[in-house]
Design an enzyme around this catalytic site. Structure first.
Site, PDB file in Angstrom:
ATOM      1  CE  LYS A  51      -3.870  -2.344   2.100  1.00  0.00           C
ATOM      2  NZ  LYS A  51      -4.338  -2.924   3.345  1.00  0.00           N
ATOM      3  CD  GLN A  95      -3.255  -4.602   6.385  1.00  0.00           C
ATOM      4  OE1 GLN A  95      -3.110  -3.610   5.674  1.00  0.00           O
ATOM      5  NE2 GLN A  95      -3.911  -5.671   5.958  1.00  0.00           N
ATOM      6  CG  ASP A 118      -9.958  -0.472   4.759  1.00  0.00           C
ATOM      7  OD1 ASP A 118      -9.702  -0.631   3.550  1.00  0.00           O
ATOM      8  OD2 ASP A 118      -9.153  -0.742   5.667  1.00  0.00           O
TER       9      ASP A 118
END
Ligand code: NDP
Length: 279
Positions: A51, A95, A118
């Site tokens: 990422k 994460q 997200d």
């Protein structure tokens, strides 16, 4: 049968996003992704590195807080608050999976919903469920964009999703319902799975069971989207037995090179969206 080339389609989107990011920069808006990694789960470390690399390629500033898995809830919350209050950070990503001692759902909800890249927080998931979409999780969004790219109409179609996780199955079912599909969601307790998947015009599988879906699970000329990724003996396998079903279907996504690259690209999509209308 057409193989949907997710890698190529994702690159097209990323090219477009790169231009949008440069334009935002010219207007004085710099994108900043704040990542929190708790512990050193080897897969998570690689995902985070990827990422960060993607951000660098796209002209996005990436910030990383690498925290010990011994950290307390209070300390972790303090770090999230720091990102929430930092104007350089326009998107935050924690994460997953967090070490088991944390209540992941509760922690994710502490991210400012205007920085929730997200889209896992209550606010963005709630908006999706009320057909007021804001930020949709990257994998469901990537699948929607793949279908759109291939001009595959979902309205009125029978869509069967196997898997009901909060990161794939659930948000995807809502997104497809919002687009007028007739959606069935299956899981481990579903009985006679093949008899249900067999009715799918569009079959989407996200279970993490390599080559689980055989030809008898798939209707002739169905569209098959394989989300699964399982690493085994140095190879990546999808949830669909590609060789067994490929001659039967109208469209199919490969693994690797199908949904995975789209997921990556949609993180960038969400970062741009947050910086444009998330505040
Ligand atoms: P989870 O383990 O969180 O969820 C799996 C889901 O599949 C659950 O709902 C489970 O049912 C269901 N399931 C498992 N086995 C069966 C079965 N035999 N029959 C019916 N349902 C079953 O997984 P994720 O959603 O996180 O990931 C699924 C797969 O997708 C993994 O391989 C993962 O690596 C991959 N993935 C790929 C991404 C990409 O970008 N391509 C992104 C995210 C994930 P129940 O709820 O009853 O337990």
């Amino acid at each position: 049968m057409k193989i949907i080339d997710g890698k190529k389609i994702a690159e097209e989107y990323l090219d477009q996003y790169k231009k949008e990011i440069a334009e935002l920069k010219n207007n004085g808006i710099a994108l900043g992704l704040g990542i929190i990694l708790v512990g050193q789960n080897p897969s998570s470390v690689i995902y985070v590195q990827n990422k960060i690399r993607l951000c660098e390629e796209m002209g996005i500033n990436a910030y990383l807080k690498e925290l010990s898995e011994d950290i307390s809830d209070e300390e972790l919350i303090k770090h999230i608050e720091e990102y929430n209050n930092d104007s350089k950070i326009t998107g935050i990503l924690i994460q997953s999976p967090l070490p088991a001692k944390f209540d992941e759902g509760k922690i994710m909800n502490l991210i400012d919903s205007n920085k929730d890249v997200d889209g896992f927080g209550l606010h963005n998931m709630g908006a999706l469920s009320l057909n007021q979409e804001r930020i949709m999780a990257a994998t469901p969004l990537g699948i929607i964009k793949l279908l759109e790219h291939e001009n595959i109409e979902v309205a009125g179609k029978n869509v069967v999703i196997v898997g009901r996780s909060k990161i794939v199955g659930r948000p995807l079912a809502l997104a497809l319902l919002n687009r007028d599909a007739t959606v069935t969601i299956c899981h481990k307790k579903t009985k006679n799975l093949a008899s249900i998947t067999n009715k799918a015009d569009i079959l989407i599988v996200a279970i993490g069971q390599p080559k689980f879906i055989k030809a008898n699970y798939v209707k002739d000329d169905a569209i098959v989207i394989d989300v699964g990724i399982t690493r085994c003996d140095g190879h990546l396998y999808g949830d669909v037995d590609f060789e067994a079903v490929k001659e039967k279907v109208a469209y199919i996504t490969p693994v690797p090179g199908g949904v995975g690259p789209m997921t990556k690209a949609m993180i960038i999509h969400n970062l741009i969206k947050l910086s444009k209308d998330g505040r």
